[in-house]
Each structure stands twice: as C-alpha cells, then as structure tokens.
Design a protein around this motif. Structure first.
Motif, PDB file in Angstrom:
ATOM      1  N   TYR A   8      -8.374  -6.709   2.345  1.00 43.35           N
ATOM      2  CA  TYR A   8      -7.718  -5.732   1.478  1.00 43.35           C
ATOM      3  C   TYR A   8      -7.773  -4.326   2.034  1.00 43.35           C
ATOM      4  O   TYR A   8      -7.673  -3.368   1.301  1.00 43.35           O
ATOM      5  CB  TYR A   8      -8.315  -5.791   0.072  1.00 43.35           C
ATOM      6  CG  TYR A   8      -7.818  -6.989  -0.683  1.00 43.35           C
ATOM      7  CD1 TYR A   8      -6.561  -6.967  -1.290  1.00 43.35           C
ATOM      8  CD2 TYR A   8      -8.554  -8.148  -0.749  1.00 43.35           C
ATOM      9  CE1 TYR A   8      -6.085  -8.081  -1.949  1.00 43.35           C
ATOM     10  CE2 TYR A   8      -8.086  -9.266  -1.398  1.00 43.35           C
ATOM     11  CZ  TYR A   8      -6.839  -9.218  -1.998  1.00 43.35           C
ATOM     12  OH  TYR A   8      -6.356 -10.323  -2.646  1.00 43.35           O
ATOM     13  N   ARG A  10      -5.713  -2.284   3.079  1.00 41.72           N
ATOM     14  CA  ARG A  10      -4.280  -2.068   3.133  1.00 41.72           C
ATOM     15  C   ARG A  10      -3.891  -1.155   1.978  1.00 41.72           C
ATOM     16  O   ARG A  10      -4.753  -0.635   1.281  1.00 41.72           O
ATOM     17  CB  ARG A  10      -3.529  -3.397   3.054  1.00 41.72           C
ATOM     18  CG  ARG A  10      -3.943  -4.251   1.864  1.00 41.72           C
ATOM     19  CD  ARG A  10      -3.142  -5.517   1.782  1.00 41.72           C
ATOM     20  NE  ARG A  10      -3.627  -6.546   2.665  1.00 41.72           N
ATOM     21  CZ  ARG A  10      -2.863  -7.272   3.473  1.00 41.72           C
ATOM     22  NH1 ARG A  10      -1.577  -7.049   3.507  1.00 41.72           N
ATOM     23  NH2 ARG A  10      -3.372  -8.207   4.237  1.00 41.72           N
ATOM     24  N   GLU A  11      -2.594  -1.003   1.768  1.00 40.55           N
ATOM     25  CA  GLU A  11      -2.061  -0.182   0.671  1.00 40.55           C
ATOM     26  C   GLU A  11      -2.717   1.200   0.627  1.00 40.55           C
ATOM     27  O   GLU A  11      -2.612   1.940   1.590  1.00 40.55           O
ATOM     28  CB  GLU A  11      -2.204  -0.939  -0.653  1.00 40.55           C
ATOM     29  CG  GLU A  11      -1.353  -2.204  -0.648  1.00 40.55           C
ATOM     30  CD  GLU A  11      -1.752  -3.180  -1.734  1.00 40.55           C
ATOM     31  OE1 GLU A  11      -2.228  -2.744  -2.773  1.00 40.55           O
ATOM     32  OE2 GLU A  11      -1.574  -4.399  -1.520  1.00 40.55           O
ATOM     33  N   SER A  12      -3.464   1.484  -0.438  1.00 42.56           N
ATOM     34  CA  SER A  12      -3.956   2.864  -0.581  1.00 42.56           C
ATOM     35  C   SER A  12      -4.994   3.227   0.463  1.00 42.56           C
ATOM     36  O   SER A  12      -5.294   4.394   0.664  1.00 42.56           O
ATOM     37  CB  SER A  12      -4.512   3.081  -1.980  1.00 42.56           C
ATOM     38  OG  SER A  12      -5.650   2.284  -2.167  1.00 42.56           O
ATOM     39  N   GLU A  13      -5.584   2.194   1.121  1.00 43.29           N
ATOM     40  CA  GLU A  13      -6.539   2.516   2.187  1.00 43.29           C
ATOM     41  C   GLU A  13      -5.841   3.280   3.320  1.00 43.29           C
ATOM     42  O   GLU A  13      -6.463   4.044   4.042  1.00 43.29           O
ATOM     43  CB  GLU A  13      -7.167   1.236   2.748  1.00 43.29           C
ATOM     44  CG  GLU A  13      -7.960   0.423   1.751  1.00 43.29           C
ATOM     45  CD  GLU A  13      -9.265   1.085   1.346  1.00 43.29           C
ATOM     46  OE1 GLU A  13      -9.743   1.961   2.077  1.00 43.29           O
ATOM     47  OE2 GLU A  13      -9.782   0.713   0.279  1.00 43.29           O
ATOM     48  N   ASN A  15      -3.629   5.577   2.902  1.00 43.34           N
ATOM     49  CA  ASN A  15      -3.681   6.993   2.547  1.00 43.34           C
ATOM     50  C   ASN A  15      -5.014   7.596   2.957  1.00 43.34           C
ATOM     51  O   ASN A  15      -5.078   8.721   3.436  1.00 43.34           O
ATOM     52  CB  ASN A  15      -3.521   7.174   1.036  1.00 43.34           C
ATOM     53  CG  ASN A  15      -2.164   6.719   0.554  1.00 43.34           C
ATOM     54  OD1 ASN A  15      -1.595   5.785   1.092  1.00 43.34           O
ATOM     55  ND2 ASN A  15      -1.637   7.382  -0.451  1.00 43.34           N
ATOM     56  N   ILE A  16      -6.084   6.808   2.743  1.00 40.08           N
ATOM     57  CA  ILE A  16      -7.408   7.336   3.049  1.00 40.08           C
ATOM     58  C   ILE A  16      -7.572   7.519   4.551  1.00 40.08           C
ATOM     59  O   ILE A  16      -8.076   8.536   5.016  1.00 40.08           O
ATOM     60  CB  ILE A  16      -8.484   6.408   2.459  1.00 40.08           C
ATOM     61  CG1 ILE A  16      -8.400   6.462   0.941  1.00 40.08           C
ATOM     62  CG2 ILE A  16      -9.868   6.809   2.923  1.00 40.08           C
ATOM     63  CD1 ILE A  16      -9.253   5.477   0.211  1.00 40.08           C
ATOM     64  N   ARG A  18      -5.216   8.126   6.623  1.00 42.80           N
ATOM     65  CA  ARG A  18      -4.432   9.322   6.985  1.00 42.80           C
ATOM     66  C   ARG A  18      -5.156  10.590   6.560  1.00 42.80           C
ATOM     67  O   ARG A  18      -5.129  11.601   7.259  1.00 42.80           O
ATOM     68  CB  ARG A  18      -3.070   9.267   6.313  1.00 42.80           C
ATOM     69  CG  ARG A  18      -2.128   8.279   6.929  1.00 42.80           C
ATOM     70  CD  ARG A  18      -0.702   8.657   6.543  1.00 42.80           C
ATOM     71  NE  ARG A  18       0.214   7.563   6.752  1.00 42.80           N
ATOM     72  CZ  ARG A  18       0.616   6.739   5.805  1.00 42.80           C
ATOM     73  NH1 ARG A  18       0.159   6.865   4.573  1.00 42.80           N
ATOM     74  NH2 ARG A  18       1.459   5.766   6.066  1.00 42.80           N
ATOM     75  N   LYS A 101     -16.293   3.470   4.048  1.00 36.25           N
ATOM     76  CA  LYS A 101     -16.136   3.590   2.595  1.00 36.25           C
ATOM     77  C   LYS A 101     -15.725   2.253   1.987  1.00 36.25           C
ATOM     78  O   LYS A 101     -16.247   1.830   0.960  1.00 36.25           O
ATOM     79  CB  LYS A 101     -15.061   4.641   2.325  1.00 36.25           C
ATOM     80  CG  LYS A 101     -15.078   5.192   0.919  1.00 36.25           C
ATOM     81  CD  LYS A 101     -14.083   6.323   0.799  1.00 36.25           C
ATOM     82  CE  LYS A 101     -13.992   6.778  -0.631  1.00 36.25           C
ATOM     83  NZ  LYS A 101     -15.248   7.326  -1.146  1.00 36.25           N
TER      84      LYS A 101
END
Lengths: 552, 597
Positions: A8, A10-13, A15-16, A18, A101
């Motif tokens: 997992y 992926r997705e919002s990770e 953003n992190i 970046r 994280k």
C-alpha cells in the motif's frame, strides 16, 4: 510468496514522497552533517529511534523496533546521500523518509527495520556496517538483508531498475533474495537490468545478451570493490548479510517513484516472513538474466580444468626437459629459497604501497605516487619481459634450475587457482586465463635451447608461432601475463576515463577501505609466480644469441 | 503544576479482604498509553507443610484463590512462584521506567523462577521440574522444555525470601527462561481463568487477546508468595498485565481494518509552512487532538463491577487538555476535587470517553535510571561476543547486579572481559566485581554469571566479552536450526543501601551456530550408497570369480563332473551300441555262414 500481497505504498504516499522531496531539494547542497540533522528530526517525527555513527564521515541510522518483536533480527534500507554516479540521491532519500513513516504504521513486522543514511555507499557505509557489529551502542539484532536504494533526480517516473549484487572477495548474496527482488519488480511491471545493460536491451532474451551479462558478471565479480562506482552491496559483504543495490534509471518510463518504494516494501515483507536465515547452497551462481543463472556444478569445472592445465604444464616442464627427478629433488631447496625470497619481497611491496598511499596528504601527491607505481611496475614488466637483452655473464643459474623454478611457479599458480575456486571463482578463472601465456614459456625456452624445429604443425596458429622468433614469443608471453599489463589494459579499455589510475589506486587501497583481498591475491599469488618465471628466463643458461644466429 | 496533566486513569480499588483489582491508564509520549491491570488474590489461612513425593495436600477450599494452583504449589513445595510472559522492546527513552520498577515484567519470552523448599538441591530440582511441567500444561507454554541445561540457581538478583522453611529443609531459588517463546492468546486465557471473575466482569473484562497482543509491548506476570503469621500461612497472588498501546494505530484499525492502507487524500495532514499543494504533502507530526473511548482501545467496554454485591470505586484524575466522559452505566459516587473517584456499580457495561485537546500534555515520565543495551559482536560461526552498554542517566552513582546465563553451547571466556568508560578502556575491576561465576557443562548446565557493577553519575560503561560457539550433535538441532539460537535476556537488578530499587532486562539475542546443511547427509548417503553398491558388486565378482578365455573355459568345462558324467554315459551308450552292433554283426555273419553252409 514474494509479491503476492498488495503493497500500500501508493496513492497518498506519493504526495508524502513529493513533500519530502521538495524539502530535500532545497537542502541538497548542505554538507552531510547538516543533512543528517534535518533527516534525524524528520525520522524522529515519524517515530523512529535515531543514532549516529561517526567514522570518517558521520552516518545517521534510524531503527524502527518492530512492535512486540523479539528485537533479534533486522533488515536494512541503506540510502547514500550521494549516489554511485556522484549525484544527490534525491528520490532515494525521499522514498526512504516516506517508507520510514509508512513502515511505522504497520504492525506486521517481526524484524526490525534500520534506515541508514551515509555520505556515500563506499567507505562510510562499510564503516557503519563494521561499527554495527563491533562498536555501536544502539543496535537492533543481526541484520538479515539489506537494500541499497539509489534514485537520482526529481523525476516522478523512471524506466527500469538496475540491480547490483556483487559482494567483495567473490561473495554473492543468496540467490533467493535476488529472485525475490526481481520477482517483485516483475510483478510491478518494472524491468530489471543486470550488469549495466542499457534500457533498450533490458527486455532482450537472446543468447548474445545472456552471454554478455554472464561475462560481464564474471569480470564484475572479479573487479568488485576495486572499481568505481562502488554500488554499496559490497559494503555488507563478509557479515553474512544478503545485500542488493537497486538503482532507478531513466526519467521518462512508465514506472512511478512509489513503485520503487513498493519493491522495497514487498521485499522487506518477504524477508520479514522468513523464519530462518538465508542458507543452503544458493550462494554460488552466475546470473545471465534476472531469471536465468548458471549453477556452480556447471561453471566450476572450467576453472578446475585451468588449474589442472597449470599442474600438467608444471609437470611437462620437468618431464619434457632434461631435468631428471633426482636433479629436481636436489635443487628443490634452492627453488624454495629463491621462490620464498621473491614471495617475501612481494609481500613487503604489497604492504608498503598501501602504506605509502595512505601517508599522502594531498590528492596531487597521491596522483603522483600512483602514477609512479604504475610506471615502476610497467618498467619492471618491460625489463623482465626482455631477458635476452640483459643477460649477465656472471650471475647465471643452470637451465635445470630454471626449469625447476618455472615448474614450481606454474604449480604455485595451479594451487592458487585451486584455493580460490570456491571462494572467488571469477578471480580464479581470470587469473588462470590471464597468466596462461606463462605455460608457453617452457616450450619456447626449449626451442631456444635445442634446435628450433621447422616441422609443420597441424594447428595453423602453432605453425605461425613456430615461424616467429623465440625472442618475440618470449617477450609477448611474459609481457601480457604480467598483472600490470592486465591492469593497464582493463583500466584503459573497460573502465573509461582515468581508468588505469583509479583501478590501481582502488586495487591498492581496497583492503584498508573495504577488506577486499584482490590486491593481495594478485601480489602474493600471481605476481611472484610471474617474477620467478621471468627471473628464471633472465638468469637461466639459455643460449639466446646462438639460437637467434642459428635462426638467421 | 498547570503545564502537565496527570491522569492516573481508572482506579478500581476494592476494599476486599481476598480480592482486589485495579486498572491504571497512563498517557505516554507519541500518543501511547500504558495500561496497567493489577489483580490481587489471597487464599484462606492454612497450615503449610513440607510434602514428600506422592503425599497429597489436605487443603480443599481456597475461596477466591484458584483451586488449580493451590495443590500444585503445595505438592511441589513452592513457597514463591514468579512467572513472566513478555514480548516486545521496551523503549526506555520514550516510556521511561518499566512499570512497577520492572519488578513485575520479564524479558522477551517466558521467565519462571520459584523458591522451593527441599532438604537438598537435587530434591529441589525434582520439585522444580514437577512445577514447571504442570505450569506448562496449565499455561500452554513450552515450560516443559525447562531442563538442567537452562536451569540456574541465582544468588543475588532475585533474592526475596519471606518464608521460613522447616528446620530440616532449605529454600532454593531456581530460575529458567525461554527467550524464544512467543506469547499468545493461549497464554492469556489460562491467565484469566485464574481470576475469580474469569475475565467476565470487572476490569479484566477489557482483556481481549486481539487488542492486548496488538500492543507495542506487553507483559503478563504472576507472583505468588506465601505469607505466614506464626504457623498460619496464606498464599498471596499478584497478577498483572501491562501493555503499551499505540492509540492512533488502534483507531486506524478500528476505522479501516487491519491493513495499513494509504490515508485518504482529504485526510492527509500536511505541513502548510512547507511546499504543499494537491500533489505535495510534507507530513505533520503526530496529531495532538484525539478523541477515543475505552471500547475502541480494548475492543469491549467494562462489563460492570467485579462482583454484583460489591461496589467498585473508579478514580479518575484529569486536568487541562484531557476531558473524560463516562458514557454509560456508571454511577458517579464521589468526586473529590483532587482525585475524583468513580465507582463501577452493578452489571451494566461501562465505557469511557477521552477527549483530548493536547496529547502532549502528559505527566512527567519517570526516566529510567539506567539504560542498558546488549548486542552481539563478530560475524563468524565459530566465535562471537557480547557488547553490553550501560548508561547511568542519574546524578548519583548506580549499583547493580548483572545476571546473565548463557546456554552451554556458547563458551564464555572471562579473560576476554574488557570494560570501556566513555570511550576509554579502563581496568574493569574498578567498576565491575565478579560476584559469582559458574562455568557451563556441556548439555548439563548453562553458564551463570553475576557481576556487581558500579557506574558513576552520567557515565557509560561498556563491557565486551567473547565466547566460542560449539557444534551440536546432529539430533540436537531444532527443526528451525537456521533461525539461530536465542540467548535469554540478561537481568539487571539495581540496588541501593535499603534494598532492591528496580529491575530491568536486556533484549534477547539470536546466535547463529555452525549449522550443517541438513539435506546434505541424504545426498551423501545416496551417493555413497550408489558408489558402495557398485564397488561391492565388482569386488565380489573379482573375489569369487576367475577371468579366463573362451578356450580355457571350454577346456576347463570338459573337466567338469557333469561333463565327465555325460562322457561316461556317452561312453557306456557307445559301448552298448558297439556291443550291440558287434553282436548284430556277429549274428549276421553267423547267419550268413549258416546260409552259405
């Protein structure tokens, strides 16, 4: 099974990743110490326990203690601030931060995870690994596996992964570990490149391509630790840690940066599930592509045959010349004395040169010294390869003794190869091949000693060689089988800019920096044999002048 | 003291003679919670005598004290019993001291020590094995694997004797640890069964294996002591469960399930002072505002008070930043301004809400006075070493006993013991005093070392020592031999002049022994078998047969008995035939002569 669970990361990770990257981008010109301090703050915020190791440069490491874990085993994610190409490891560091994280949110871990930030993946990482096993106060159990992550630049996308796995001194990580990483990458639709295979050829599965990877693999294993770039997997060698370096290549490909993180995540989860350490026999292989390998049973006989060939030519040296067994036995003490003193001289030189190099202060001094060493060795090579020019009238040994010396040296090489067979197959094979011309010395000397035969051989090559002047033959045979010749040829043709200098420097310093023993094998295994043979040619009572006259 | 808020949360204290229970919840940094469940049970007064083998105890009534444990203690003459089930790594920097000064939690795995009354040590060991085997069945733990090779008789680390033995007998303190034993629900269930409430009511109803074993660190302990007044004794059993709970993880699991899926885009908490847009998000630290309730954390509410006829007072302290609501079923009885006390009454389930505006407002963590870490050094399969680092965080010197028992297959060399203080090698006798050392005997006894160490204020002492690893016999390797072999955690007992201050333990270590490739013997057996049979066949042939040419064979064959017989028969037949021929010929010639005549 590897890659069967969904990662997992992926997705919002994304953003992190970046988010970390845009911050790191601003900081990339800071010195390592300051970078470490900022990274420490971030990692502590994510709930990891950070500590430092102060070697030649300071390294930061963060431990994620597995919840309810036994705290006895660990996996390492190593992120050099500077990649092996000399760039800032922007993507890699961002992935590392985000993974730290991400890992801490999960409660599935049974092994601890250590994230190491070092200046580079060469000496500083090696020092950290050594300190972990000797002097660090905060440790997290024995390290089972390590991934060194490199991701240059700030592109969100990359083309393929380069996998580097060679350890020092012929050691390789367990094939299962490499297979796991490759399998996971395959399921993520990422191509894996071995041995610098360029992107457009990664998907090729032809005989030629596999052969290329195979040969490059042998050379690479032989040169690991002594050529730059050091990929990092070498640093974990010798501590029974399975390590692999993963480098993201290209900027336009179909894969995104979180996929690199997913490869790390899934690999760690696979290792995490292991109850036992990596063991059994999957440590001996030569890869041809990420999915094909040659096993030890298939490749080992080749080097065995080479060792046998040296033993046979050593025998032939005694049997095909007029050296009788009794005279050989009589001269054995002389042979041993001469050989041991040569070996001892080599030993002194082998220790003196690294000592001198480490005593240099400035880069200029070092540069001059290494150049001097190269020139010195080359001169020695040229002088000793032309024994017919330097015949002394006074200091001469009988031809019987020279043949005994040559025979002994060949036998010595045979023993060196046999000893290295399992430990460092590539080195054994390559030393065997490189010094093969030494086995021709005796027939050449014999052809000088007796009448040169004009008989026509069935081999066209032999025919040609027979018509060549024995002087020339002797020169070529001695000249090309000297280590310095190989170093110069490899350095200038295979390694690119400044290759000879770098190869020589790293060869000499690699024992102190990385505990890579190639320098000593060369200096104590190969070079003394060469020296002895060339001395035997120089001092032996071979009538060079008359034979060349006869030829004319 | 307004800047910190002390919250000793739920405090059920029952003024009961034979049974008390309590729960304390302490907030810790990084949104962790420490939950401390304490249960005390006392047995009825009785006389305790030394039991020889085979004699049964006479006591039949124990009231609240578990019926299953009493006879076991009496039959094995156990006067004190301490059992620990612990899992996880205690983060001393973050969480400070181990609860109850570490006296109620063990090292990783299972730890058992007991004081046994016996006339001799061999008799004591007999009782000990009886005890450990019974406990093994009782707690579903591998305590039955306790044998001579891991049993020690500690001297100063665990000594706490309150019982006076018979004059003919002595008291033996015996200890063993199983560091690689995983702690699981199957250990919790029998633990709860010992309670008079059976985990069905009172604070013990919160103990759900799924939640307790999803903590960052947890420890279960049982301590049974014999307390005597003159000849009348009773057993006092303290059971406790401590767990460190990661609240955000619990909440996430409650909302999203067990898998750590990525946070939804709109729920991302980004640092707005740094670059952030729809693509980028520099993550913020932990949330400081949290709302949760007891049921989310433990999976269940408290199912009323422990006994219906009893009143359970609940004590709650809270100040700024922490708001505690009793959701349902609880009657607030007394609410003093300093230490408000709630009471759980009746059988209705009770849930408690926590609404926290600032989770960093927590009581001051009591720092661990000593931080210890032990790590393995070296890499080879034939030797290794330990490196133990002790850091004194206090302003005064710390004195402690370092107890370590290594398995027999690690041969410790005391002469390699080196001490370093603040990076400089020192004479270790200035700091370390070897109180007791008993070397290991192969397969029979572990090595047992007790060091008395004194560390000056704010100093770090590092001890290094080396050991050899020995080869095991083929059958001694466990099925997962390549996992490595666990070395039990070392026990550190800090003393001052008045007595034992606190205990702590290092983590366990995993040692790699030289392990044979177990598939290899079979390959070798098959290969040698084939070679042997081939060789055997040819050798036998060579030995019992002769190689000859065909001509020789025919010659020899002619000499054979059968051939002779055949030749004889042939000869006879030939003889008969010729005789008959002769006779016929004679007869013919006779007839012919007769005819001629």
């Amino acid at each position: 099974m590897p890659s069967q669970v969904t990662s997992y990361f992926r997705e919002s990770e994304w953003n992190i990743v970046r988010g970390y990257r845009s911050e790191l981008k601003k900081l990339q010109h800071l010195p390592t110490e300051e970078l470490n301090q900022i990274a420490e703050e971030w990692l502590t915020d994510s709930g990891l326990k950070t500590s430092y190791h102060h070697g030649d440069s300071s390294s930061l490491y963060a431990i994620m203690h597995a919840s309810r874990g036994e705290d006895t085993e660990a996996m390492v994610l190593s992120i050099p601030w500077k990649t092996s190409d000399g760039h800032f490891n922007l993507g890699g560091a961002s992935i590392g931060m985000a993974l730290g994280k991400y890992f801490n949110r999960m409660s599935i871990w049974s092994k601890n995870i250590i994230i190491v930030f070092t200046e580079d993946s060469h000496k500083s990482l090696r020092q950290w690994v050594e300190a972990y096993h000797t002097s660090l106060d905060k440790t997290a159990g024995s390290i089972e596996a390590a991934i060194i992550l490199e991701y240059n630049g700030e592109s969100d996308h990359f083309d393929y992964i380069e996998m580097w796995y060679e350890g020092l001194n012929g050691q390789l990580p367990n094939l299962d570990f490499l297979n796991t990483a490759a399998q996971i990458a395959y399921h993520e639709n990422i191509h894996v490149s071995l041995q610098n295979t360029p992107g457009e050829k990664v998907t090729l599965n032809t005989y030629k391509q596999r052969l290329k990877v195979f040969v490059k693999g042998i050379i690479g294993l032989c040169l690991s630790g002594i050529v730059k770039p050091i990929n990092g997997a070498e640093s974990f060698s010798g501590w029974s840690i399975q390590a692999v370096t993963l480098k993201a290549r290209g900027i336009k490909g179909p894969n995104d940066i979180t996929q690199m993180g997913r490869v790390v995540d899934s690999t760690f989860r696979s290792v995490n599930n292991l109850l036992e350490k990596f063991h059994q026999s999957f440590f001996f292989y030569l890869l041809m592509s990420p999915r094909y390998f040659v096993s030890i049973g298939t490749y080992l006989p080749s080097a065995v045959l080479i060792a046998v060939s040296y033993a046979l030519s050593s025998l032939s040296c005694l049997l095909n010349t007029n050296v009788s067994i009794s005279s050989f036995l009589n001269s054995i003490s002389q042979v041993l004395i001469i050989f041991t003193s040569i070996e001892f001289a080599c030993f002194l030189t082998a220790n003196l040169l690294p000592f001198l190099i480490f005593r240099t202060v400035t880069d200029d001094d070092k540069n001059n010294l290494v150049t001097l060493i190269i020139v010195g060795f080359s001169t020695l090579n040229i002088v000793l390869s032309t024994p017919f020019l330097w015949k002394s009238k006074y200091l001469r040994i009988s031809s019987k003794l020279s043949y005994s010396l040559i025979s002994f040296s060949l036998f010595f090489i045979s023993m060196v190869i046999t000893m290295l067979l399992i430990l460092n197959f590539s080195l054994a094979l390559l030393i065997g091949l490189m010094s093969l011309p030494l086995t021709f010395i005796q027939p050449i000397l014999k052809s000088i000693d007796i009448q040169p035969s004009k008989s026509i051989e069935s081999f066209p090559l032999m025919n040609y060689l027979n018509t060549m002047k024995p002087h020339l033959k002797l020169f070529i045979c001695l000249f090309v089988s000297n280590p310095i010749f190989i170093i110069i040829v490899t350095g200038s043709s295979y390694l690119g800019d400044n290759g000879v200098y770098n190869l020589m420097t790293n060869l000499i310093t690699s024992w102190n920096d990385l505990q890579c023993w190639t320098w000593y094998i060369v200096m104590l295994g190969w070079f003394p044999a060469w020296l002895t043979i060339s001395f035997a040619c120089l001092l032996g009572k071979f009538d060079f002048i008359t034979s060349s006259k006869k030829l004319q | 003291m307004n800047f910190w808020v002390f919250l000793s949360l739920l405090w059920v204290s029952l003024a009961h003679q034979y049974y008390n229970e309590s729960l304390e919840i302490t907030p810790l940094p990084r949104n962790n919670l420490l939950a401390q469940f304490e249960f005390e049970v006392k047995s009825l007064p009785q006389e305790i005598k030394y039991h020889e083998n085979g004699t049964e105890s006479s006591t039949t009534h124990y009231t609240y004290f578990p019926r299953s444990v009493g006879p076991l203690l009496e039959n094995s003459n156990t006067r004190e019993l301490h059992l620990r089930f612990t899992q996880g790594w205690w983060d001393a920097e973050l969480w400070g001291k181990v609860p109850s000064d570490g006296k109620k939690s063990g090292g990783t795995g299972v730890e058992l020590w007991a004081i046994i009354e016996a006339p001799s040590s061999s008799q004591a060991l007999k009782h000990w094995y009886k005890l450990s085997k019974s406990l093994s069945g009782f707690f579903c733990a591998s305590l039955n694997f306790i044998d001579d090779s891991i049993t020690t008789f500690p001297l100063s680390s665990f000594a706490e004797e309150s019982f006076k033995a018979d004059e003919a007998n002595k008291l033996f303190l015996i200890r063993a640890a199983l560091p690689s034993e995983p702690i699981c629900t199957e250990n919790l269930t029998p633990f709860l069964k010992l309670l008079p409430t059976r985990g069905k009511a009172g604070v013990s109803s919160l103990l759900d294996g799924h939640k307790i074993f999803d903590s960052l660190w947890h420890s279960m302990s049982i301590d049974i002591k014999t307390q005597c007044v003159d000849d009348v004794c009773n057993y006092q059993m303290d059971q406790s469960i401590y767990a460190i709970i990661d609240v955000p993880r619990c909440l996430r699991k409650h909302e999203e399930g067990a898998i750590a899926k990525p946070i939804q885009g709109e729920n991302l908490r980004c640092d707005t002072t740094k670059d952030h847009d729809i693509w980028k998000c520099f993550p913020l630290g932990l949330p400081t505002e949290l709302n949760y309730d007891l049921e989310t954390i433990f999976g269940r509410p408290i199912r009323g008070s422990c006994f219906t006829d009893e009143v359970s007072p609940v004590k709650v302290n809270f100040k700024d930043g922490w708001k505690i609501d009793i959701k349902e079923g609880l009657n607030i009885n007394t609410l003093s301004s300093d230490h408000p006390i709630y009471e759980i009454k009746g059988t209705k389930p009770v849930n408690i809400d926590f609404n926290i505006s600032n989770t960093t407002n927590i009581p001051k963590i009591e720092a661990a006075p000593l931080i210890v870490s032990r790590s393995l050094t070296g890499y080879s399969q034939d030797k290794g070493g330990f490196r133990v680092s002790f850091t004194n965080t206090q302003d005064n010197e710390v004195k402690f006993i370092y107890f370590e028992s290594l398995p027999w297959f690690t041969r410790l060399y005391l002469n390699t013991l080196r001490a370093t203080v603040d990076g400089k090698e020192v004479d270790f006798s200035d700091y370390v005093h070897l109180k007791h050392y008993l070397p290991a005997i192969d397969r029979k006894r572990p090595s047992h070392m007790e060091l008395e160490v004194i560390i000056p204020a704010h100093k770090t002492l590092i001890l290094n020592y080396k050991f050899d690893k020995s080869l095991l016999l083929y059958a001694e390797y466990p099925p997962d031999a390549n996992h490595g072999f666990s070395v039990e955690p070392a026990v550190i007992t800090v003393f001052n002049d008045s007595g034992k201050l606190f205990e702590l333990r290092t983590t366990s270590s995993l040692i790699t022994l030289p392990t044979p490739d177990f598939s290899m013997p079979y390959n070798v057996i098959i290969l040698t078998g084939t070679v042997m049979s081939l060789a055997f066949g040819s050798v036998v042939n060579l030995l019992i047969k002769d190689i000859i040419t065909e001509e020789e064979y025919e010659k020899l064959a002619a000499q054979g008995k059968l051939q002779k017989l055949i030749a004889k028969i042939r000869f006879r037949i030939k003889f008969v035939v010729t005789t008959i021929k002769n006779i016929i010929f004679n007869v013919k010639s006779l007839i012919a002569s007769l005819v001629r005549k």
